[in-house]
Design a protein around this motif. Structure first.
Motif, mmCIF file in Angstrom:
data_model
loop_
_atom_site.group_PDB
_atom_site.id
_atom_site.type_symbol
_atom_site.label_atom_id
_atom_site.label_comp_id
_atom_site.label_asym_id
_atom_site.label_seq_id
_atom_site.Cartn_x
_atom_site.Cartn_y
_atom_site.Cartn_z
ATOM 1 N N SER A 16 0.879 -1.155 0.106
ATOM 2 C CA SER A 16 0.110 -0.149 0.007
ATOM 3 C C SER A 16 0.872 1.215 -0.102
ATOM 4 C CB SER A 16 -1.177 0.151 1.252
ATOM 5 O OG SER A 16 -1.927 -0.953 1.160
ATOM 6 N N ALA A 17 0.544 2.218 -0.804
ATOM 7 C CA ALA A 17 1.028 3.620 -0.683
ATOM 8 C C ALA A 17 1.037 4.247 0.588
ATOM 9 C CB ALA A 17 0.585 4.339 -1.666
ATOM 10 N N PHE A 18 -0.097 3.947 1.068
ATOM 11 C CA PHE A 18 -0.349 4.600 2.615
ATOM 12 C C PHE A 18 -1.025 3.859 3.383
ATOM 13 C CE2 PHE A 18 0.218 8.346 0.179
ATOM 14 C CZ PHE A 18 0.882 9.344 0.929
ATOM 15 N N ARG A 19 -0.648 3.574 4.795
ATOM 16 C CA ARG A 19 -1.420 2.912 5.579
ATOM 17 C C ARG A 19 -1.918 3.712 6.828
ATOM 18 N NH1 ARG A 19 -0.687 -2.463 4.571
ATOM 19 N NH2 ARG A 19 0.976 -2.890 3.267
ATOM 20 N N ALA A 20 -2.869 3.326 7.388
ATOM 21 C CA ALA A 20 -3.647 4.112 8.499
ATOM 22 C C ALA A 20 -2.499 4.211 9.805
ATOM 23 C CB ALA A 20 -4.874 3.241 9.309
ATOM 24 N N GLY A 21 -2.459 5.404 10.532
ATOM 25 C CA GLY A 21 -1.533 5.543 11.568
ATOM 26 C C GLY A 21 -2.204 5.262 12.897
ATOM 27 N N ALA A 22 -1.627 5.718 13.722
ATOM 28 C CA ALA A 22 -2.299 5.184 15.126
ATOM 29 C C ALA A 22 -3.853 5.949 15.341
ATOM 30 C CB ALA A 22 -1.504 5.531 16.251
ATOM 31 N N ASP A 23 -3.603 7.287 14.699
ATOM 32 C CA ASP A 23 -4.680 7.962 14.608
ATOM 33 C C ASP A 23 -6.006 7.917 13.625
ATOM 34 O OD1 ASP A 23 -3.340 9.141 12.984
ATOM 35 O OD2 ASP A 23 -3.616 11.360 13.844
#
Length: 554
Positions: A80-87
Motif C-alpha cells: 500500500s502507498a499509505f497505511r492508517a496511522g495510530a490516529d
C-alpha cells in the motif's frame, strides 16, 4: 549331493574370508565421528489466532469479499502507498514508497516514487502497472469499495522503469492518500482468464509483504503465513502466524489450554461472558470498516415514490433491528447515527435521533400514495399487494438475521415481504444494478476517506472520461441533483466535509434511501504469552500489526 554342492560353494565364496564369521563388519565411520540423529528441528516461533471463518474471496476492493480475514490477509500480503496511522490518518508506507506528493496544481497531479528494491514474491517489480491496473478496475467495475476517488483520475503515466508514477486528476482530490492501498499484482492478473470476480477469489498469486502464504486451506479452515524470504525490509521476529477457524466454544478451549494465543470473533453477549471466564485473557472491541445498513432503493418500481419509502422506514423498529443484529455484543456500543461517517472514526457526529417506528405515520403515507388494507389486513393498490423483496448476502451475518427481522416487522404492519439471499458476488455486481431488489441489508464500507465514501454511496454517476466503460450506479440506485453539488464540493475540497454533511445528511434522511444501524465490531481476546497483539490502527484490522508481534513464553 545337493547338500555337498552347497557346502563347496560356501567354501569357495569364503576363500580367504575372514568375512564369513559371525562378527559384525567394521563401521564405515569411526564411532567418534558418527552423526547424531535427532527427531526434532528448531522451534518454530508462531502465534495462532482463532477466527470465525477463513472463506474467500480475498479481494479487499470488492464489497462482496469484506470480512476480517480479507482485511487481515490484505494488510500483511499486499503493498500500500499509505497505511492508517495510530490516529487513523494515512501515513506514507516507507517499506514500499520513497515519496508521494502533489507535484502540480493544474491538472492536479500526484507523483509516487516506489522503492527500487520493492518487488512481488515472484521477483517482478512493484511498479506503475500495478497502479494503472487498480485504477482501471476501480473506476469501471460494479460492487467495488469507494470508487469515487479513482473516478476523478484522468491518466496515469510512468518513468524510470515504472518506479515513478504520475497520477493526473480531472479535479482536485484532497483525499488522494486513501487511494492505491492494497495494490494487486497486475502482471499476473491483467491477462488472466476470468473476470474481476475471480481476482483473489481463492488465493494470492503473488504477495509483497513481511509474510508469505505457506498454505491457504479453506475446507480445513486454516491459513498459515510464514516469514517472507523475499521481503526487502527488516524481517519479522515471528516465523509463522496461523489463522484457524473454530467455533466460539472451541476457541475458548484453545485459549484456556494455550494452544491459541489470540482469538477474533463476532461475539454476542454469551461469547463476551465466555471469554471473560478465561484466566488472564485481555479482551477489547475491534471495529470493522463496515456499517450495517438498510438501503431503500429508489430504482425499485415499488419504492420510487419517496412517500412509500418513508412509510417503510416508519414501519420499521430501528432499535429492534439493531438489537437483533448486535445481540448485546460489542457492536451494541457502536450504534450508527450518521449516514456517512462510522462511529469509530474521527469526525463522527450523530445526526439521527430517536427510533423510526411510527405506525400511524406509516399508515397515513401508504394511504396517501393510493394503498388500502384488504380484508386480510394487507396493503394493496389496484388489487395488487404491496410485497417487497429484501436482499442480504448469503450466509453473511449480521445481514441475513436483520433481513429476516425486517420481514417480520413489516408483516406486523400488513406489508408483505420476502427475503432473498444471493451469493455476495452476484448481489453486489449484478442484482444491485437492477430494479428487482426493493430493500437491501448490506454493509457500507469505509475505505479511509469519508468524502469519497459520501460520493460513492450517494453520488450520481458522472460521464465516463475518455470513452471508458460508464461507471456503475451506487448500490441504492440513488441520484439527487439537488445535493450533488454539495457532494462534489466535499469531494474536491471546496468545503469542509463537516459543513457539507450538515446540509447533505438531512436531505438524505428526507429522501429515505438508507437506514444506518450499527458498526460491525469484533471481539479480540489475547493471552499474556504474547505482546503486540492489539486492535491495530483504526479500521486496519488486528493482523496489520503482526510484523511487531512477539512470543513471551519462548
Amino acid at each position: 549331493m545337493r547338500r555337498l554342492g552347497g557346502v563347496l560353494a560356501a567354501a569357495i565364496l569364503c576363500g580367504t574370508a575372514a568375512a564369513c564369521t559371525n562378527a559384525p563388519p567394521p563401521p564405515l565411520v569411526p564411532k567418534s565421528e558418527a552423526p547424531v540423529i535427532t527427531t526434532t528441528g528448531p522451534k518454530v516461533t508462531e502465534i495462532v489466532v482463532g477466527v470465525d471463518d477463513v472463506a474467500g474471496g480475498y479481494n479487499p476492493h470488492s464489497l462482496a469479499a469484506q470480512s476480517p480475514i480479507t482485511t487481515a490477509l490484505s494488510s500483511l500480503l499486499l503493498p500500500s502507498a499509505f497505511r492508517a496511522g495510530a490516529d487513523g490518518t494515512p501515513q506514507l508506507d516507507r517499506n514500499l514508497m520513497v515519496s508521494a506528493k502533489v507535484t502540480k496544481a493544474e491538472p492536479f497531479t500526484v507523483t509516487y516514487t516506489i522503492r527500487k528494491d520493492a518487488s512481488w514474491s515472484d521477483s517482478a517489480p512493484i511498479a506503475a502497472e500495478d497502479f494503472y491496473y487498480l485504477w482501471q478496475r476501480m473506476r469501471s467495475e460494479p460492487g467495488v469499495v469507494d470508487p469515487a476517488g479513482y473516478r476523478l483520475i484522468n491518466n496515469i503515466s510512468a518513468r524510470e522503469g515504472g518506479k515513478v508514477v504520475e497520477v493526473a486528476f480531472g479535479k482536485p482530490f484532497p483525499g488522494w492518500r486513501s487511494l492505491f492501498a492494497n495494490l494487486l499484482p497486475a502482471h499476473l492478473l491483467k491477462d488472466a482468464p476470468g473476470t474481476w470476480s475471480n481476482v483473489l477469489s481463492s488465493n494470492f498469486p503473488a504477495t509483497a509483504g513481511p509474510f508469505a502464504v505457506r498454505s491457504l486451506d479453506e475446507p480445513r479452515g486454516e491459513v498459515i503465513l510464514e516469514r517472507s524470504d523475499r521481503y526487502w525490509e527488516v524481517p519479522t521476529t515471528l516465523d509463522r502466524v496461523v489463522i484457524r477457524r473454530a467455533t466460539h466454544t472451541a476457541m475458548a478451549e484453545s485459549l484456556s489450554k494455550g494452544d491459541n494465543q489470540a482469538a477474533l470473533l463476532r461475539a454476542d453477549a454469551s461469547d463476551v461472558n465466555l471469554l471473560k471466564a478465561i484466566q488472564d485473557l485481555t479482551t477489547k472491541p475491534v471495529p470493522r470498516n463496515e456499517v450495517a445498513q438498510v438501503l431503500l432503493r429508489p430504482v425499485s418500481e415499488q419504492l420510487k415514490d419517496v412517500k412509500t419509502r418513508k412509510a417503510i422506514v416508519a414501519a420499521l423498529d430501528r432499535d429492534a433491528l439493531i438489537a437483533s443484529g448486535t445481540q448485546s455484543g460489542p457492536s451494541a456500543q457502536f450504534r450508527a447515527d450518521s449516514y456517512v461517517v462510522p462511529p469509530s472514526r474521527t469526525g463522527y457526529q450523530a445526526t439521527i435521533t430517536g427510533n423510526t417506528l411510527n405506525a400511524a405515520v406509516s399508515d397515513q403515507l401508504l394511504t396517501e400514495v393510493g394503498y388500502a388494507k384488504n380484508a386480510q389486513g394487507s396493503w394493496e393498490k389496484g388489487g395488487k399487494a404491496l410485497k417487497l423483496r429484501i436482499a442480504a448476502p448469503e450466509k453473511v451475518e449480521p445481514y441475513v438475521v436483520i433481513a429476516n427481522r425486517m420481514k417480520a416487522q413489516l408483516a406486523e404492519r400488513g406489508i408483505q415481504a420476502e427475503v432473498v439471499t444471493p451469493n455476495a458476488e452476484d448481489l453486489f455486481s449484478k442484482q444491485l444494478l437492477e430494479k428487482d431488489i426493493d430493500l437491501a441489508v448490506v454493509p457500507r464500507v469505509d475505505a479511509g476517506d469519508s468524502a469519497a465514501g459520501l460520493a460513492s454511496a450517494y453520488g450520481c454517476v458522472g460521464d465516463a472520461p475518455d470513452g471508458a466503460t460508464p461507471s456503475p450506479q451506487n448500490p441504492a440506485g440513488f441520484c439527487d441533483p439537488a445535493i450533488q453539488s454539495d457532494i462534489d464540493a466535499a469531494l474536491n475540497g471546496k468545503v469542509l466535509l463537516s459543513d457539507a454533511l450538515a446540509r447533505i445528511e438531512p436531505q438524505i434522511q428526507a429522501q429515505a434511501v438508507a437506514l444506518p444501524l450499527f458498526q460491525v465490531v469484533d471481539l479480540l481476546g489475547v493471552l499474556p504469552t504474547v505482546s503486540g497483539v492489539d486492535a491495530g490502527a483504526p479500521l486496519a484490522g488486528v493482523l496489520s500489526g503482526a510484523p511487531e508481534w512477539r512470543r513471551r513464553d519462548k
